[in-house]
Design an enzyme around this catalytic site. Structure first.
Site, short mmCIF file in Angstrom:
data_model
loop_
_atom_site.label_atom_id
_atom_site.label_comp_id
_atom_site.label_asym_id
_atom_site.label_seq_id
_atom_site.Cartn_x
_atom_site.Cartn_y
_atom_site.Cartn_z
N TYR A 84 -1.18 -1.20 6.36
CA TYR A 84 -1.30 -2.58 6.83
C TYR A 84 -1.94 -3.45 5.77
O TYR A 84 -2.46 -2.95 4.76
CB TYR A 84 -2.11 -2.63 8.14
CG TYR A 84 -3.60 -2.42 7.98
CD1 TYR A 84 -4.13 -1.17 7.68
CD2 TYR A 84 -4.50 -3.48 8.13
CE1 TYR A 84 -5.50 -0.98 7.54
CE2 TYR A 84 -5.87 -3.30 8.00
CZ TYR A 84 -6.36 -2.06 7.70
OH TYR A 84 -7.71 -1.88 7.55
N ARG A 118 -0.59 -4.70 -3.14
CA ARG A 118 -1.31 -3.51 -2.62
C ARG A 118 -0.49 -2.84 -1.52
O ARG A 118 -0.47 -1.60 -1.43
CB ARG A 118 -2.70 -3.91 -2.10
CG ARG A 118 -3.52 -2.69 -1.67
CD ARG A 118 -4.95 -3.06 -1.31
NE ARG A 118 -5.01 -3.94 -0.16
CZ ARG A 118 -6.12 -4.52 0.29
NH1 ARG A 118 -7.28 -4.32 -0.32
NH2 ARG A 118 -6.09 -5.32 1.35
N ARG A 132 9.30 13.83 17.22
CA ARG A 132 8.01 14.20 16.65
C ARG A 132 8.10 15.49 15.81
O ARG A 132 8.49 16.53 16.31
CB ARG A 132 6.96 14.37 17.76
CG ARG A 132 5.56 14.63 17.23
CD ARG A 132 4.53 14.67 18.35
NE ARG A 132 3.18 14.83 17.82
CZ ARG A 132 2.65 16.01 17.47
NH1 ARG A 132 3.35 17.12 17.63
NH2 ARG A 132 1.43 16.07 16.98
N LYS A 173 -4.26 1.95 2.20
CA LYS A 173 -4.73 1.16 3.35
C LYS A 173 -3.96 1.56 4.60
O LYS A 173 -3.06 0.87 5.05
CB LYS A 173 -4.56 -0.34 3.03
CG LYS A 173 -5.34 -1.24 3.97
CD LYS A 173 -5.40 -2.63 3.40
CE LYS A 173 -5.95 -3.66 4.37
NZ LYS A 173 -7.31 -3.40 4.83
N GLU A 191 -18.57 2.19 0.89
CA GLU A 191 -18.21 0.82 1.28
C GLU A 191 -18.59 0.61 2.73
O GLU A 191 -19.10 1.52 3.38
CB GLU A 191 -16.71 0.55 1.04
CG GLU A 191 -15.80 1.53 1.75
CD GLU A 191 -14.32 1.41 1.37
OE1 GLU A 191 -13.87 0.34 0.95
OE2 GLU A 191 -13.63 2.43 1.53
N LEU A 213 -11.36 1.47 -0.83
CA LEU A 213 -10.19 0.60 -0.90
C LEU A 213 -10.40 -0.42 -2.02
O LEU A 213 -11.49 -0.98 -2.15
CB LEU A 213 -10.00 -0.13 0.43
CG LEU A 213 -8.74 -0.99 0.49
CD1 LEU A 213 -7.50 -0.11 0.60
CD2 LEU A 213 -8.81 -1.98 1.64
N1 PMP Z 1 -12.75 -1.57 2.41
C1 PMP Z 1 -12.23 -1.25 3.60
C2 PMP Z 1 -12.44 0.14 4.14
C3 PMP Z 1 -11.51 -2.20 4.34
O1 PMP Z 1 -11.00 -1.87 5.53
C4 PMP Z 1 -11.36 -3.50 3.81
C5 PMP Z 1 -10.66 -4.59 4.57
N2 PMP Z 1 -9.43 -4.24 5.04
C6 PMP Z 1 -11.93 -3.78 2.57
C7 PMP Z 1 -12.62 -2.79 1.88
C8 PMP Z 1 -11.80 -5.16 1.93
O2 PMP Z 1 -10.51 -5.35 1.43
P1 PMP Z 1 -9.89 -6.82 1.29
O3 PMP Z 1 -10.86 -7.60 0.45
O4 PMP Z 1 -8.61 -6.62 0.62
O5 PMP Z 1 -9.79 -7.37 2.68
#
Ligand code: PMP
Length: 292
Positions: free
Chosen positions: A33, A52, A100, A147, A179, A204
């Site tokens: 996503y 991305r 499945r 993601k 994070e 991410l």
């Molecule tokens: N890390 C994680 C685990 C996230 O879920 C997100 C947001 N989706 C981010 C970092 C920040 O990414 P972005 O700046 O692209 O929204």
């Protein structure tokens, strides 16, 4: 009539939207996503989000449902149909429906779903006041650079943080902060350097992160991309988190202890202001569809 959403080629009222129970997103979290922010009816940094998305799809050998240009056109149409001036656009691609089975099915048609969420982003009480975080073990999988929609560990972390009276969780692995539950994490060291974990499979690659690091360097604020410890975070001058829809949130408490004087710090406030300025410049003032 609710929102207009997009499902596989159709713009529909949200009550009419349907996805198969055999969709691999539903059965295996086999999907990826993106969330782009909407300001003045335009999408912020959307090309980077779509790049991305392409990478996430390739890492999972998932066919793209449409080209980046086609996806962009659908996104803009959806924002315009819902007349969203400020908020978020959520976009999800799953491998599609198949009986499945664990291995990837061949010849399925990927599903593409989108919806908008209208809300104010620039004016934010959390940004003005700062948020509190608690540190929790990072129990997520080892490919956090993709993601995926497999967000249960992040959801559990957020829930556990809120149960402790905090706003969010900062996740810890080998004594270092990886994070936040849905954002990238930073501290400003006593020497005035911004520290944030370097890119890799542990985190991410935030689109907002890339913009913030660029803006910091352009402004002459030193940036060091390396893991920082929980101990370093406790003794930092400032801490903050970034994501597409929160931009820059000051983090003013970690594990119940104030960071600095417990109020949003000058570096954090400056970066939030610079980011919003950059984003507004990008979308211009012409409203929906103004940005290519
Ligand atoms: N890390 C994680 C685990 C996230 O879920 C997100 C947001 N989706 C981010 C970092 C920040 O990414 P972005 O700046 O692209 O929204």
């Amino acid at each position: 009539m609710g929102r207009t959403v997009y499902v596989n080629g159709e713009f529909l009222d949200e009550s009419e939207a349907r996805i198969s129970i055999f969709d691999r997103g539903f059965l295996f979290a086999d999907g990826v996503y993106e969330v782009s922010s909407i300001l003045r009816g335009g999408l912020v940094d959307n090309d980077a989000h779509l790049r991305r998305l392409g990478r996430s799809l390739r890492e999972l050998s998932m066919p793209a449902p449409a080209s980046a240009a086609e996806i962009n056109a659908i996104q803009r149409e959806l924002v315009s149909r819902n007349r969203v001036e400020e908020g978020a656009l959520y976009l999800q691609v799953t491998r599609g429906a198949a009986d499945r089975e664990f291995s990837y099915p061949r010849d399925t048609k990927p599903s593409l779903v989108m919806f908008t969420q209208a809300r104010s982003l620039v004016d934010s009480p959390a940004a003005a006041k700062g948020i509190s975080v608690v540190t929790l073990p990072d129990i997520r999988w080892k490919r956090r650079d993709i993601k995926t929609i497999g967000l249960l560990p992040a959801s559990m972390a957020k829930e556990a943080a809120m149960a402790q009276g905090a706003d969010d969780a900062w996740m810890v692995e080998d004594d270092c902060i990886s994070e936040g539950s849905s954002n990238n994490a930073y501290i400003v060291s006593p020497d005035g350097e911004i520290l944030t974990r370097h890119l890799g499979s542990e985190i991410l690659a935030g689109i907002t992160r890339a913009a913030i690091l660029r803006l910091s360097r352009e402004t002459g604020i030193p940036v060091i991309e390396r893991p920082f410890t929980v101990e370093e975070a406790r003794h930092a001058n400032e801490a903050f988190a970034t994501s597409a829809t929160t931009f820059v949130y000051p983090v003013v408490r970690i594990d119940g202890r104030s960071i600095g004087d417990g109020t949003p710090g000058p570096v954090t406030k400056r970066l939030r202001a610079l980011y919003i300025e950059m984003a507004l410049e990008q979308v211009g003032s012409a409203g929906s569809g103004s940005n290519p």
